[in-house]
Enzyme design. Structure first.
Site, PDB file in Angstrom:
ATOM      1  NE  ARG A  76      -3.796   0.012   2.243  1.00  0.00           N
ATOM      2  CZ  ARG A  76      -4.172   0.362   3.588  1.00  0.00           C
ATOM      3  NH1 ARG A  76      -4.023  -0.365   4.815  1.00  0.00           N
ATOM      4  NH2 ARG A  76      -4.850   1.388   3.877  1.00  0.00           N
TER       5      ARG A  76
ATOM      6  CE  LYS B 160      32.134  18.791  -2.122  1.00  0.00           C
ATOM      7  NZ  LYS B 160      32.584  18.140  -3.261  1.00  0.00           N
TER       8      LYS B 160
END
Ligand code: UD1
Ligand code: MG
Length: 453
Positions: A22, A341
């Site tokens: 589901r 980064k």
């Protein structure tokens, strides 16, 4: 109060073999994430924090991904494969070899019930220390749809009825099964083997262990929990309910710890976010995994951080992005529309606007002008940029790595730096300006004439 479970041996079996159809997903259900961690990860963490239990995990066939996550989070715990998905009781029996009969307590938890707290796992074992053979974790469901209902006769629990097998009368019961169970080790395998599959789904339901135990004259107990702790995830909508509850807990903990959240409902934490005292977090901030923020830092609105350390008194954003490997030392600053980064930003260094630093070291007190970019990637390899203490990089400069700018060096505005700049030097790397007197007016007149003609 002393903890009667503490001296008893224990195995926790985590069921993670369901497909979760589901969810409508290519990913198995237990690998979906809430607060930055897989559902399975949350359950394993709770089991570990509850202490003193061995762990075993049951995964589906060809689910190397689930097995790998189990091995990453619970190294050394045996992983069993449930070859066919024949129900939760069948899944537990896949771990038969681990269960044996030597443990005092066998705790069974579902991999899709990630909000359970370690204290609750301990509490669920307590009735076994007092003679019960099975203990079920129940809760009063606001809307019990989809959950198994706890069927009692008088004071005693006699059965758990799955929604699909329940009569109308039984469906009206709100006391539901939370999906966690403790079974006395010496009875566990015997009871599980007696469970049949005569039900609406044709599955071997773990929940039938209650009826089997009652028929065998064994005592069954219910421990209750808050609904928010046993929310199961069978659908994406339920996943969002789980996420919301984790966020509620994490926001409350950050505030309790001394952080100010101006609009807590707009700040999203990861399960492992560390927030110090007197940190101010403005609205709409997102924390991915692995972020720590030291005391007194300010995270301005609309910033996104993951895998980064923000030092004491640092200012981040608004609209800043800190990616993995970024470490901002005390008093440094990264402003609007900047990205960092894998970068060490030194004490007091400033990147105020529109800057990208990747694979870089920025020395203490260095100042990078608006639009400074470290060109760290040549299309194949990544290279490092090193900027010394007190260096100044003029606006709109490109630092083509590998390259360094020395201590106290100065880079002229608009430079493309491809050679390292020594300490204290001034580097200007742009075409010299050409100015032609009167030629501007001339050019405009000519263009106008062309347009008119
Ligand atoms: C289950 C309970 C229900 C309870 C609810 C709480 C049963 C029969 N029903 O229903 O009483 O109210 O949880 O959330 O147990 N799994 C396997 N192998 C299987 C089937 C399931 O490993 O063959 C695993 C799933 O990965 C999942 C867990 O067991 O982690 C529960 O299975 P699920 O299909 O979600 O059961 P529910 O219908 O939610
Ligand atoms: Mg479920």
């Amino acid at each position: 109060m002393s903890d009667p479970a503490a001296s008893r041996s224990c195995l926790t079996v985590v069921l993670a073999a369901g497909e979760g159809t589901r969810m409508r997903s290519a990913l198995p259900k237990v690998l979906h994430r809430a607060a930055g961690r897989t559902l399975l990860g949350h359950v394993l963490a709770a089991a570990r924090e509850a202490g003193s239990c061995s762990l075993a995990v049951v995964v589906g066939p060809n689910r190397e991904d689930v097995a790998a996550e189990a091995e990453r989070l619970a190294p050394g715990a045996p992983v069993f494969v449930q070859a066919e998905r024949l129900g939760t009781a069948h899944a537990v029996l896949a771990a038969r070899e681990a269960i044996g009969s030597d443990y005092d307590d066998v705790l069974i938890v579902y991999g899709d019930t990630p909000l359970v707290r370690p204290e609750t796992l301990k509490r669920l074992r307590a009735p076994l220390a007092h003679g019960a053979s099975v203990a079920v974790l129940g809760f009063e469901a606001q809307d019990p749809t989809g959950y198994g209902r706890l069927i009692s006769e008088g004071e005693s629990l006699v059965a758990i009825r799955e929604e699909k097998d329940a009569s109308e009368e039984e469906r009206a019961i709100r006391l539901s099964n939370g999906g966690l169970m403790a079974v006395a080790g010496r009875h566990a395998v015997g009871l599980l083997e007696k469970i049949g599959n005569r039900n609406a789904k044709g599955e071997f339901y773990l929940t039938d262990v209650v009826e089997v135990a009652v028929m065998s004259g064994l005592a069954v107990a219910i421990e209750q929990a808050a609904e928010a702790e046993v929310q199961g995830v069978n659908t994406r909508a339920q996943l969002s309910v789980v996420e919301a509850e984790f966020q509620r807990r994490l926001r409350a903990a950050a505030m309790e710890n001394g952080a100010t959240l101006i609009a807590p409902e707009t700040v999203f934490f990861s399960h492992d976010t560390k927030i110090g005292r007197d940190v101010l977090i403005e609205p709409n901030v997102f924390f991915g995994e692995g972020v720590s923020v030291a005391d007194g830092a300010v995270i301005h609105a609309f910033s996104h951080l993951e895998g980064a350390h923000v030092g004491e008194g640092v200012s981040v954003g608004p609209f800043a992005r800190l990616r993995p490997g970024t470490r901002m030392a005390a008093g440094s600053k990264i402003g609007n529309f900047c990205e960092a980064k894998n970068a060490e930003i030194g004490e007091g260094a400033k990147l105020n606007h529109l800057t990208y630093v990747g694979d870089a070291t920025v020395g203490p007190r260095a100042n990078l002008g608006a639009g400074t970019v470290t060109c760290n990637y040549d299309g194949v390899l990544k290279h490092r940029t090193t900027i010394g203490a007190d260096a100044f990089v003029g606006v709109h400069s490109a630092l083509v790595a590998p390259v360094s700018v020395g201590e106290g060096a100065y880079v002229g505005t608009g430079s493309v730096i491809i050679e390292s700049v020594p300490d204290g030097a001034l580097a200007i790397a742009r075409a010299r300006q050409v100015t032609k007197e009167g030629r501007g007016a001339e050019l405009k007149a000519r263009l106008k004439a062309e347009k008119g003609g």
